[in-house]
Design a protein around this motif. Structure first.
Motif, short mmCIF file in Angstrom:
data_model
loop_
_atom_site.label_atom_id
_atom_site.label_comp_id
_atom_site.label_asym_id
_atom_site.label_seq_id
_atom_site.Cartn_x
_atom_site.Cartn_y
_atom_site.Cartn_z
N GLY A 12 0.81 -1.21 0.00
CA GLY A 12 0.00 0.00 0.00
C GLY A 12 0.84 1.26 0.00
O GLY A 12 2.07 1.22 -0.07
N ILE A 13 0.13 2.37 0.09
CA ILE A 13 0.72 3.71 0.10
C ILE A 13 0.16 4.47 1.28
O ILE A 13 -1.03 4.34 1.62
CB ILE A 13 0.38 4.47 -1.21
N ARG A 14 1.02 5.27 1.91
CA ARG A 14 0.53 6.26 2.86
C ARG A 14 1.02 7.62 2.44
O ARG A 14 2.19 7.80 2.12
CB ARG A 14 1.01 5.98 4.29
N GLN A 15 0.11 8.58 2.43
CA GLN A 15 0.48 9.99 2.35
C GLN A 15 -0.23 10.69 3.50
O GLN A 15 -1.47 10.67 3.59
CB GLN A 15 0.06 10.62 1.02
N ILE A 16 0.53 11.26 4.40
CA ILE A 16 -0.05 11.92 5.57
C ILE A 16 -0.89 13.11 5.11
O ILE A 16 -0.44 13.94 4.32
CB ILE A 16 1.06 12.36 6.54
N LEU A 17 -2.11 13.18 5.63
CA LEU A 17 -3.07 14.21 5.21
C LEU A 17 -3.43 15.18 6.32
O LEU A 17 -4.21 16.12 6.08
CB LEU A 17 -4.35 13.53 4.70
N ASN A 18 -2.90 15.00 7.52
CA ASN A 18 -3.36 15.77 8.68
C ASN A 18 -3.23 17.27 8.49
O ASN A 18 -2.13 17.81 8.33
CB ASN A 18 -2.54 15.39 9.91
N VAL A 19 -4.38 17.95 8.54
CA VAL A 19 -4.44 19.41 8.49
C VAL A 19 -5.23 19.87 9.71
O VAL A 19 -6.27 19.29 10.04
CB VAL A 19 -5.12 19.90 7.20
N LYS B 176 -5.09 0.47 -9.92
CA LYS B 176 -4.33 -0.11 -11.04
C LYS B 176 -3.17 -0.95 -10.54
O LYS B 176 -2.88 -2.01 -11.12
CB LYS B 176 -3.83 1.02 -11.94
N TYR B 177 -2.53 -0.49 -9.47
CA TYR B 177 -1.35 -1.19 -8.96
C TYR B 177 -1.67 -2.06 -7.74
O TYR B 177 -0.76 -2.51 -7.06
CB TYR B 177 -0.25 -0.17 -8.64
N ARG B 178 -2.93 -2.28 -7.47
CA ARG B 178 -3.40 -3.14 -6.37
C ARG B 178 -2.81 -2.69 -5.02
O ARG B 178 -2.31 -3.48 -4.24
CB ARG B 178 -3.06 -4.60 -6.63
N LEU B 179 -2.91 -1.40 -4.77
CA LEU B 179 -2.34 -0.82 -3.57
C LEU B 179 -3.46 -0.31 -2.66
O LEU B 179 -4.40 0.35 -3.12
CB LEU B 179 -1.40 0.34 -3.92
N SER B 180 -3.34 -0.58 -1.38
CA SER B 180 -4.24 -0.01 -0.38
C SER B 180 -3.75 1.41 -0.03
O SER B 180 -2.69 1.84 -0.47
CB SER B 180 -4.28 -0.89 0.87
N PHE B 181 -4.54 2.09 0.80
CA PHE B 181 -4.16 3.44 1.22
C PHE B 181 -4.28 3.56 2.72
O PHE B 181 -5.37 3.35 3.29
CB PHE B 181 -5.04 4.49 0.56
N ASP B 182 -3.17 3.86 3.39
CA ASP B 182 -3.19 4.14 4.82
C ASP B 182 -3.60 5.58 5.02
O ASP B 182 -2.91 6.51 4.57
CB ASP B 182 -1.82 3.86 5.43
N LEU B 183 -4.72 5.76 5.70
CA LEU B 183 -5.38 7.05 5.82
C LEU B 183 -5.04 7.69 7.16
O LEU B 183 -5.59 7.30 8.19
CB LEU B 183 -6.90 6.83 5.68
N GLN B 184 -4.13 8.65 7.13
CA GLN B 184 -3.77 9.35 8.36
C GLN B 184 -4.33 10.76 8.29
O GLN B 184 -3.92 11.56 7.45
CB GLN B 184 -2.26 9.38 8.58
N PRO C 70 -8.76 -0.64 -0.79
CA PRO C 70 -8.87 -0.74 0.68
C PRO C 70 -8.23 0.48 1.37
O PRO C 70 -7.15 0.92 0.99
CB PRO C 70 -8.07 -2.01 1.00
N PHE C 71 -8.93 1.01 2.36
CA PHE C 71 -8.43 2.11 3.18
C PHE C 71 -8.19 1.57 4.59
O PHE C 71 -8.99 0.79 5.11
CB PHE C 71 -9.47 3.23 3.29
N ILE C 72 -7.11 2.02 5.21
CA ILE C 72 -6.83 1.66 6.60
C ILE C 72 -6.59 2.94 7.39
O ILE C 72 -5.60 3.63 7.15
CB ILE C 72 -5.63 0.71 6.73
N VAL C 73 -7.49 3.28 8.28
CA VAL C 73 -7.36 4.48 9.11
C VAL C 73 -6.23 4.26 10.11
O VAL C 73 -6.20 3.27 10.83
CB VAL C 73 -8.67 4.78 9.86
N ASN C 74 -5.28 5.19 10.14
CA ASN C 74 -4.16 5.11 11.07
C ASN C 74 -4.53 5.67 12.43
O ASN C 74 -5.27 6.66 12.54
CB ASN C 74 -2.96 5.89 10.53
N HIS C 75 -4.01 5.06 13.47
CA HIS C 75 -4.01 5.59 14.83
C HIS C 75 -5.40 5.97 15.33
O HIS C 75 -5.59 7.01 15.96
CB HIS C 75 -3.07 6.79 14.91
N ALA C 76 -6.36 5.08 15.02
CA ALA C 76 -7.73 5.25 15.52
C ALA C 76 -8.33 6.61 15.18
O ALA C 76 -9.19 7.12 15.91
CB ALA C 76 -7.79 5.01 17.03
#
Length: 300
Positions: A120-127, A155-163, A183-189
């Protein structure tokens, strides 16, 4: 107890560049100056092996805010660790870093995906309006190019870590509905940071449920001690149980967030707290929370 740890970090300051560790300071997550040292796979094993009643059977590495100019270098290094005898096969899964707003992002995603352990991929989004809590100062989810490029993950069968923070969860739920095959996975509750009011609690609680209403979204129960430096089992309990209640035991998983959470407790101490909080769960529920969900969702 056998566990799968779906959120840990490594860094090698001798060979790689991590901008946030170049001149670390003190923030709401603690004193990052205490993290300005190499944390290698042997250091992680020293922490996990010291927890003698735990057996980490698999683990997922999440990007450590590696040099954005060369994010693939981190994945290449991690894959080499996993392939080496010293790595014990870990990290079994790699969540790599990528800027989905970048013009060359498809080439970056393709390069990450070429490594067998990338999941998967993570890009931190916290604003956040308070500079103390703001990570990126930019609402990526509101940018048309970013949202178009997000579609490349499928396309690349990658999930997304949602921070992100609770204030961003409505937009994230919309994004998840637009991308039902990712698939999305929420980080740190969900990083419940605004804890001083009923409004803050409701924003987090209701935001979790908006995300949980999307069947392609799961959550990691981790990082809670970043907001509770003097934590106890009882102080963590309501956040753990609320998160599991929102997503159900089928889409929640415990994780360490080491070595960041190491600032506030040992590996065994943290996992023992999770175990105490769900002590009355069934054996099948515990298997899901501590192992099975992470294995299924990260395909490891």
């Amino acid at each position: 107890m056998k566990i799968v740890d779906p959120h840990f970090h490594l860094w090698n300051l001798d060979t790689h560049h991590y901008p946030w560790l170049a001149n670390p300071g003190i923030s709401f997550v603690g004193d990052a100056r205490a993290l300005k040292h190499n944390y290698l796979i042997g250091d992680y094993f020293a922490d996990t092996d010291d927890a003698v009643d735990l057996e980490v059977i698999k683990a997922v590495h999440v990007d450590a805010n590696h040099d954005p100019a060369d994010p693939v270098a981190e994945t290449r290094w991690l894959q080499a660790i996993a392939d080496s005898p010293d790595g014990r096969g870990m990290p079994n899964g790699i969540v790599a870093g990528a800027d989905l707003s970048a013009d060359n992002v498809e080439a970056i995603l393709a390069a990450h995906a070429a490594f067998p352990n990338t999941r998967g991929i993570r890009q931190i989004l916290n604003v956040h309006p308070d500079p103390l809590y703001d990570y990126v100062g930019r609402h990526f989810m509101r940018e048309a190019a970013w949202r178009r490029n997000f579609g490349l993950l499928r396309k690349y069968r990658l999930s997304f870590d949602l921070q992100l923070y609770p204030s961003q969860m409505r937009e994230a739920a919309e994004l998840a509905r637009e991308n039902p095959h990712t698939p999305f996975i929420v980080n740190h509750a969900g990083m419940f940071v605004d804890r001083t009011s009923v409004v803050g609690w409701r924003a987090w609680r209701d935001g979790l449920r908006m995300l949980a209403a999307c069947g392609n979204v799961a959550v990691k129960v981790s990082g809670l001690v970043m907001f509770d430096h003097q934590w106890t089992v009882e102080s963590l309990r309501p956040y753990v149980l609320e998160t599991i209640d929102a997503f159900g035991v089928e889409r929640a998983m415990f994780a360490s967030n080491f070595p960041v959470d190491r600032l506030f407790g040992g590996y065994r101490e943290l996992w023992s707290a999770y175990a105490a909080i769900v002590a009355d769960a069934s054996e099948s529920e515990k298997e899901a929370l501590f192992r099975g969900n992470a294995e299924r969702i990260y395909r490891i």
